[in-house]
Design a protein around this motif. Structure first.
Motif, mmCIF file in Angstrom:
data_model
loop_
_atom_site.group_PDB
_atom_site.id
_atom_site.type_symbol
_atom_site.label_atom_id
_atom_site.label_comp_id
_atom_site.label_asym_id
_atom_site.label_seq_id
_atom_site.Cartn_x
_atom_site.Cartn_y
_atom_site.Cartn_z
ATOM 1 N N PRO A 193 9.001 11.939 -1.638
ATOM 2 C CA PRO A 193 10.169 12.625 -2.196
ATOM 3 C C PRO A 193 11.152 12.956 -1.068
ATOM 4 O O PRO A 193 10.755 13.121 0.090
ATOM 5 N N GLU A 194 12.404 13.045 -1.412
ATOM 6 C CA GLU A 194 13.472 13.238 -0.420
ATOM 7 C C GLU A 194 13.185 14.361 0.586
ATOM 8 O O GLU A 194 13.384 14.156 1.783
ATOM 9 N N PRO A 195 12.701 15.527 0.171
ATOM 10 C CA PRO A 195 12.497 16.588 1.168
ATOM 11 C C PRO A 195 11.476 16.241 2.260
ATOM 12 O O PRO A 195 11.492 16.839 3.326
ATOM 13 N N GLU A 196 10.586 15.276 2.011
ATOM 14 C CA GLU A 196 9.557 14.913 2.991
ATOM 15 C C GLU A 196 9.810 13.566 3.657
ATOM 16 O O GLU A 196 9.095 13.192 4.586
ATOM 17 N N ARG A 197 10.775 12.842 3.186
ATOM 18 C CA ARG A 197 10.949 11.455 3.632
ATOM 19 C C ARG A 197 11.091 11.334 5.151
ATOM 20 O O ARG A 197 10.486 10.471 5.775
ATOM 21 N N GLU A 198 11.869 12.207 5.754
ATOM 22 C CA GLU A 198 12.082 12.105 7.206
ATOM 23 C C GLU A 198 10.828 12.458 8.002
ATOM 24 O O GLU A 198 10.635 11.952 9.099
ATOM 25 N N LEU A 199 9.975 13.311 7.455
ATOM 26 C CA LEU A 199 8.691 13.579 8.119
ATOM 27 C C LEU A 199 7.883 12.295 8.217
ATOM 28 O O LEU A 199 7.386 11.937 9.291
ATOM 29 N N TRP A 200 7.734 11.605 7.086
ATOM 30 C CA TRP A 200 6.932 10.381 7.057
ATOM 31 C C TRP A 200 7.572 9.286 7.911
ATOM 32 O O TRP A 200 6.874 8.531 8.582
ATOM 33 N N ARG A 201 8.881 9.219 7.888
ATOM 34 C CA ARG A 201 9.581 8.252 8.738
ATOM 35 C C ARG A 201 9.292 8.551 10.206
ATOM 36 O O ARG A 201 9.021 7.647 10.988
ATOM 37 N N GLY A 202 9.342 9.826 10.571
ATOM 38 C CA GLY A 202 9.042 10.218 11.947
ATOM 39 C C GLY A 202 7.613 9.907 12.349
ATOM 40 O O GLY A 202 7.351 9.435 13.463
ATOM 41 N N LEU A 203 6.666 10.171 11.438
ATOM 42 C CA LEU A 203 5.266 9.848 11.739
ATOM 43 C C LEU A 203 5.100 8.350 11.979
ATOM 44 O O LEU A 203 4.409 7.931 12.919
ATOM 45 N N ALA A 204 5.733 7.541 11.136
ATOM 46 C CA ALA A 204 5.663 6.083 11.309
ATOM 47 C C ALA A 204 6.296 5.676 12.638
ATOM 48 O O ALA A 204 5.783 4.786 13.331
ATOM 49 N N GLN A 205 7.388 6.326 13.020
ATOM 50 C CA GLN A 205 8.044 5.988 14.283
ATOM 51 C C GLN A 205 7.184 6.365 15.487
ATOM 52 O O GLN A 205 7.148 5.632 16.480
ATOM 53 N N VAL A 206 6.481 7.473 15.413
ATOM 54 C CA VAL A 206 5.574 7.838 16.507
ATOM 55 C C VAL A 206 4.493 6.762 16.646
ATOM 56 O O VAL A 206 4.175 6.321 17.757
ATOM 57 N N GLU B 257 4.276 4.017 6.761
ATOM 58 C CA GLU B 257 5.522 3.473 6.229
ATOM 59 C C GLU B 257 5.505 3.404 4.704
ATOM 60 O O GLU B 257 6.503 3.720 4.047
ATOM 61 N N GLY B 258 4.382 3.016 4.129
ATOM 62 C CA GLY B 258 4.277 2.980 2.677
ATOM 63 C C GLY B 258 4.471 4.357 2.068
ATOM 64 O O GLY B 258 5.150 4.511 1.047
ATOM 65 N N THR B 259 3.911 5.374 2.703
ATOM 66 C CA THR B 259 4.062 6.740 2.209
ATOM 67 C C THR B 259 5.496 7.218 2.406
ATOM 68 O O THR B 259 6.064 7.879 1.531
ATOM 69 N N TRP B 260 6.095 6.887 3.537
ATOM 70 C CA TRP B 260 7.479 7.258 3.819
ATOM 71 C C TRP B 260 8.402 6.729 2.720
ATOM 72 O O TRP B 260 9.226 7.461 2.173
ATOM 73 N N LYS B 261 8.250 5.465 2.384
ATOM 74 C CA LYS B 261 9.159 4.849 1.419
ATOM 75 C C LYS B 261 8.980 5.398 0.006
ATOM 76 O O LYS B 261 9.890 5.316 -0.806
ATOM 77 N N ALA B 262 7.816 5.975 -0.278
ATOM 78 C CA ALA B 262 7.558 6.540 -1.607
ATOM 79 C C ALA B 262 7.698 8.058 -1.634
ATOM 80 O O ALA B 262 7.614 8.658 -2.706
ATOM 81 N N LEU C 97 0.826 -1.202 0.000
ATOM 82 C CA LEU C 97 0.000 0.000 0.000
ATOM 83 C C LEU C 97 0.865 1.260 0.000
ATOM 84 O O LEU C 97 1.739 1.418 0.852
ATOM 85 N N VAL C 98 0.619 2.118 -0.958
ATOM 86 C CA VAL C 98 1.254 3.433 -1.015
ATOM 87 C C VAL C 98 0.148 4.427 -1.346
ATOM 88 O O VAL C 98 -0.377 4.422 -2.459
ATOM 89 N N LEU C 99 -0.207 5.234 -0.381
ATOM 90 C CA LEU C 99 -1.259 6.230 -0.566
ATOM 91 C C LEU C 99 -0.657 7.610 -0.777
ATOM 92 O O LEU C 99 0.427 7.902 -0.243
ATOM 93 N N PRO C 100 -1.360 8.483 -1.491
ATOM 94 C CA PRO C 100 -0.925 9.879 -1.547
ATOM 95 C C PRO C 100 -0.953 10.463 -0.133
ATOM 96 O O PRO C 100 -1.708 9.987 0.736
ATOM 97 N N PRO C 101 -0.162 11.489 0.128
ATOM 98 C CA PRO C 101 -0.053 12.026 1.485
ATOM 99 C C PRO C 101 -1.379 12.323 2.178
ATOM 100 O O PRO C 101 -1.577 11.914 3.326
ATOM 101 N N ALA C 102 -2.301 13.005 1.521
ATOM 102 C CA ALA C 102 -3.564 13.360 2.180
ATOM 103 C C ALA C 102 -4.340 12.108 2.577
ATOM 104 O O ALA C 102 -4.873 12.025 3.695
#
Length: 159
Positions: free
Chosen positions: A77-90, A70-75, A42-47
């Motif tokens: 773009p580089e400038p947002e990747r750490e945000l999504w990684r952080g959300l998954a970690q929370v 996690e699916g969104t994090w892995k897909a 599963l890879v969903l658009p951010p919203a």
């Protein structure tokens, strides 16, 4: 070597666990009712990802929220990747807390809070980066001081 015939495998031959799972991602006995699983691919658009992850958090399914994020994090773009990684970690930090693993909860909440907090000045997609970072860091501190801290109501991903 051939795989055992009773293992569920994907198209690439990787083992999958077809057993149902509870809201915290723990396997249940075959045939037991489990929560709706997040598809591995599963890879969903951010919203949409934020809406579905919030729904899962609100249902008390932080592990499933983590899978969505996690699916969104892995897909991402580089400038947002750490945000999504952080959300998954929370989300996984909340999973550890609910499972009774206070050390894992503290570690993931601190890491996730730091990553999300780095976006506080200009958060993409309406993410409440400042609020989520404060939530994660504050909860990590409470759990570090008292490992029996109960799981709080879920945070809001968007402001």
């Amino acid at each position: 070597m051939d795989a055992p015939p009773d293992r569920d495998r994907d198209e690439q031959g990787r083992a999958r666990n077809a057993r149902p799972r509870d809201g915290l991602g723990r396997p249940l006995p075959h045939g037991a009712p489990g929560v709706e699983r997040v598809p591995d691919d599963l890879v969903l658009p951010p919203a949409e990802s934020l809406v579905e992850a919030q729904r899962r958090l609100d249902l008390g399914e932080p592990f499933q929220a983590h899978e969505v994020l996690e699916g969104t994090w892995k897909a991402a773009p580089e400038p947002e990747r750490e945000l999504w990684r952080g959300l998954a970690q929370v989300a996984v930090g909340l999973t550890h807390l609910a499972r009774g693993n206070s050390a894992g909860a503290v570690a993931l909440l601190e890491r996730g809070g730091a990553r999300v907090g780095a976006y506080a000045a200009d958060p993409p997609h309406g993410v409440d980066a400042a609020g989520l970072a404060a939530f994660a860091r504050g909860l990590a501190a409470r759990v570090a001081a008292d490992p029996a801290t109960p799981v709080p109501p879920p945070p809001r991903l968007r402001g």
